[in-house]
Design a protein around this motif. Structure first.
Motif, PDB file in Angstrom:
ATOM      1  N   ARG A 101      16.290 -17.456  -2.730  1.00 34.97           N
ATOM      2  CA  ARG A 101      15.821 -16.547  -3.769  1.00 34.97           C
ATOM      3  C   ARG A 101      14.356 -16.184  -3.545  1.00 34.97           C
ATOM      4  O   ARG A 101      13.961 -15.023  -3.697  1.00 34.97           O
ATOM      5  CB  ARG A 101      15.996 -17.185  -5.149  1.00 34.97           C
ATOM      6  CG  ARG A 101      17.450 -17.407  -5.551  1.00 34.97           C
ATOM      7  CD  ARG A 101      17.541 -18.010  -6.939  1.00 34.97           C
ATOM      8  NE  ARG A 101      16.953 -17.140  -7.945  1.00 34.97           N
ATOM      9  CZ  ARG A 101      16.795 -17.489  -9.224  1.00 34.97           C
ATOM     10  NH1 ARG A 101      17.200 -18.705  -9.631  1.00 34.97           N
ATOM     11  NH2 ARG A 101      16.270 -16.655 -10.093  1.00 34.97           N
ATOM     12  N   LEU A 102      13.565 -17.169  -3.197  1.00 31.00           N
ATOM     13  CA  LEU A 102      12.151 -16.912  -2.929  1.00 31.00           C
ATOM     14  C   LEU A 102      11.984 -15.972  -1.740  1.00 31.00           C
ATOM     15  O   LEU A 102      11.122 -15.085  -1.746  1.00 31.00           O
ATOM     16  CB  LEU A 102      11.425 -18.234  -2.666  1.00 31.00           C
ATOM     17  CG  LEU A 102       9.933 -18.136  -2.317  1.00 31.00           C
ATOM     18  CD1 LEU A 102       9.163 -17.497  -3.468  1.00 31.00           C
ATOM     19  CD2 LEU A 102       9.366 -19.524  -2.002  1.00 31.00           C
ATOM     20  N   GLY A 103      12.840 -16.151  -0.729  1.00 32.94           N
ATOM     21  CA  GLY A 103      12.772 -15.275   0.433  1.00 32.94           C
ATOM     22  C   GLY A 103      13.086 -13.833   0.082  1.00 32.94           C
ATOM     23  O   GLY A 103      12.433 -12.897   0.564  1.00 32.94           O
ATOM     24  N   VAL A 104      14.089 -13.631  -0.789  1.00 31.45           N
ATOM     25  CA  VAL A 104      14.456 -12.271  -1.211  1.00 31.45           C
ATOM     26  C   VAL A 104      13.314 -11.619  -1.978  1.00 31.45           C
ATOM     27  O   VAL A 104      12.948 -10.453  -1.735  1.00 31.45           O
ATOM     28  CB  VAL A 104      15.739 -12.311  -2.070  1.00 31.45           C
ATOM     29  CG1 VAL A 104      16.016 -10.943  -2.682  1.00 31.45           C
ATOM     30  CG2 VAL A 104      16.922 -12.758  -1.223  1.00 31.45           C
ATOM     31  N   VAL A 105      12.728 -12.361  -2.916  1.00 30.63           N
ATOM     32  CA  VAL A 105      11.632 -11.816  -3.718  1.00 30.63           C
ATOM     33  C   VAL A 105      10.418 -11.516  -2.840  1.00 30.63           C
ATOM     34  O   VAL A 105       9.764 -10.474  -2.975  1.00 30.63           O
ATOM     35  CB  VAL A 105      11.261 -12.801  -4.844  1.00 30.63           C
ATOM     36  CG1 VAL A 105      10.014 -12.337  -5.585  1.00 30.63           C
ATOM     37  CG2 VAL A 105      12.423 -12.950  -5.814  1.00 30.63           C
ATOM     38  N   THR A 106      10.088 -12.418  -1.936  1.00 35.09           N
ATOM     39  CA  THR A 106       8.929 -12.215  -1.060  1.00 35.09           C
ATOM     40  C   THR A 106       9.120 -10.998  -0.167  1.00 35.09           C
ATOM     41  O   THR A 106       8.195 -10.203   0.031  1.00 35.09           O
ATOM     42  CB  THR A 106       8.699 -13.471  -0.204  1.00 35.09           C
ATOM     43  OG1 THR A 106       8.534 -14.607  -1.050  1.00 35.09           O
ATOM     44  CG2 THR A 106       7.458 -13.315   0.662  1.00 35.09           C
ATOM     45  N   HIS A 107      10.319 -10.837   0.366  1.00 29.06           N
ATOM     46  CA  HIS A 107      10.589  -9.674   1.219  1.00 29.06           C
ATOM     47  C   HIS A 107      10.478  -8.374   0.424  1.00 29.06           C
ATOM     48  O   HIS A 107       9.898  -7.386   0.893  1.00 29.06           O
ATOM     49  CB  HIS A 107      11.978  -9.789   1.831  1.00 29.06           C
ATOM     50  CG  HIS A 107      12.331  -8.650   2.734  1.00 29.06           C
ATOM     51  ND1 HIS A 107      12.947  -7.503   2.275  1.00 29.06           N
ATOM     52  CD2 HIS A 107      12.126  -8.463   4.068  1.00 29.06           C
ATOM     53  CE1 HIS A 107      13.125  -6.653   3.270  1.00 29.06           C
ATOM     54  NE2 HIS A 107      12.642  -7.216   4.378  1.00 29.06           N
ATOM     55  N   ALA A 108      11.013  -8.371  -0.807  1.00 32.07           N
ATOM     56  CA  ALA A 108      10.944  -7.173  -1.632  1.00 32.07           C
ATOM     57  C   ALA A 108       9.506  -6.844  -2.020  1.00 32.07           C
ATOM     58  O   ALA A 108       9.107  -5.674  -2.055  1.00 32.07           O
ATOM     59  CB  ALA A 108      11.806  -7.344  -2.880  1.00 32.07           C
ATOM     60  N   ALA A 109       8.718  -7.873  -2.322  1.00 37.24           N
ATOM     61  CA  ALA A 109       7.334  -7.645  -2.742  1.00 37.24           C
ATOM     62  C   ALA A 109       6.466  -7.124  -1.608  1.00 37.24           C
ATOM     63  O   ALA A 109       5.490  -6.415  -1.850  1.00 37.24           O
ATOM     64  CB  ALA A 109       6.744  -8.940  -3.298  1.00 37.24           C
ATOM     65  N   ASN A 110       6.805  -7.456  -0.392  1.00 36.57           N
ATOM     66  CA  ASN A 110       5.976  -7.043   0.742  1.00 36.57           C
ATOM     67  C   ASN A 110       6.581  -5.879   1.521  1.00 36.57           C
ATOM     68  O   ASN A 110       6.084  -5.529   2.592  1.00 36.57           O
ATOM     69  CB  ASN A 110       5.754  -8.228   1.680  1.00 36.57           C
ATOM     70  CG  ASN A 110       4.836  -9.262   1.078  1.00 36.57           C
ATOM     71  OD1 ASN A 110       3.619  -9.106   1.075  1.00 36.57           O
ATOM     72  ND2 ASN A 110       5.418 -10.326   0.538  1.00 36.57           N
TER      73      ASN A 110
END
Length: 211
Positions: free
Chosen positions: A165-174
């Motif tokens: 989940r953290l990976g998905v959010v981080t990818h979307a934010a960047n």
């Protein structure tokens, strides 16, 4: 992981037996078999005749000690200790060792062959069964309850899920895609990052070139 050792005489009498727990770095049956052989080698002044159901031990003893304890070998740590116990005399140890098939039914007695080409005797079959019982009994005494291992497995899955989940959010934010109008009126796409580090200012003074 547990292991069992039996001492028998050629006439078929059981002279003694022992069992033990392997060190914490041993996690599989092959290394437990090797640790049992290491225990036999360290407890005897002269190595006796040994019967094992782990063919990998016999195969390795027929090779080079340097290869057995090589850094790429999975059981290198135990083999290094065994090298010292055997004084690197793998040839003698291999000559004193015999391999036998394990977990066979009683019907295989007199039919299945060992590494010397001899048929498995009742003594070998009974000893192998008793060694397995000793190993399982020792492992059972020191085994964690099922609810503990289930809890650890469940926690591992939860951590993996949260990391995803953290990976998905981080990818979307960047990798946020937006559009803006350029000076000429054209619409261009830009990828925005959640945070971008500032460029480091060079502390090196700019000087004129020297000859």
């Amino acid at each position: 992981t547990g292991f069992g050792i039996l001492v028998v005489c050629p006439q078929g009498s059981l002279l003694g037996f022992g069992q033990g727990v392997t060190p914490e770095w041993i996690v599989d049956a092959a290394d437990a078999e090797l640790w049992a052989f290491y225990t036999v080698a360290t407890l005897n002044t002269c190595l006796p005749k040994v019967v094992t159901d782990c063919k990998g031990i016999l195969d390795t003893l027929q090779g080079s000690p340097n290869v057995a304890a090589g850094h790429k070998r999975a059981l290198a740590r135990t083999w290094m200790k065994l090298r010292h116990a055997l004084d690197d005399d793998f040839a003698t140890a291999a000559a004193l060792m015999k391999w036998m098939p394990s977990h066979e039914s009683a019907k295989t007695i007199g039919h299945t062959q060992d590494s010397d080409g001899q048929h498995m005797a009742p003594l070998m079959w009974r000893s192998n069964r008793l060694a397995d019982v000793l190993a399982k009994a020792t492992a059972g005494e020191n085994r964690l309850p099922a609810w503990v291992t289930n809890l650890v497995v469940s926690a591992g899955k939860w951590v993996k899920h949260q990391a995803a989940r953290l990976g998905v959010v981080t990818h979307a934010a960047n990798n946020y895609e937006t559009t803006e109008m350029a000076d000429g009126g054209a619409i261009v796409k830009k990828i925005l990052r959640d945070s971008t580090a500032e460029r480091r200012k060079s502390s090196r003074p700019r000087g004129r070139g020297s000859l």
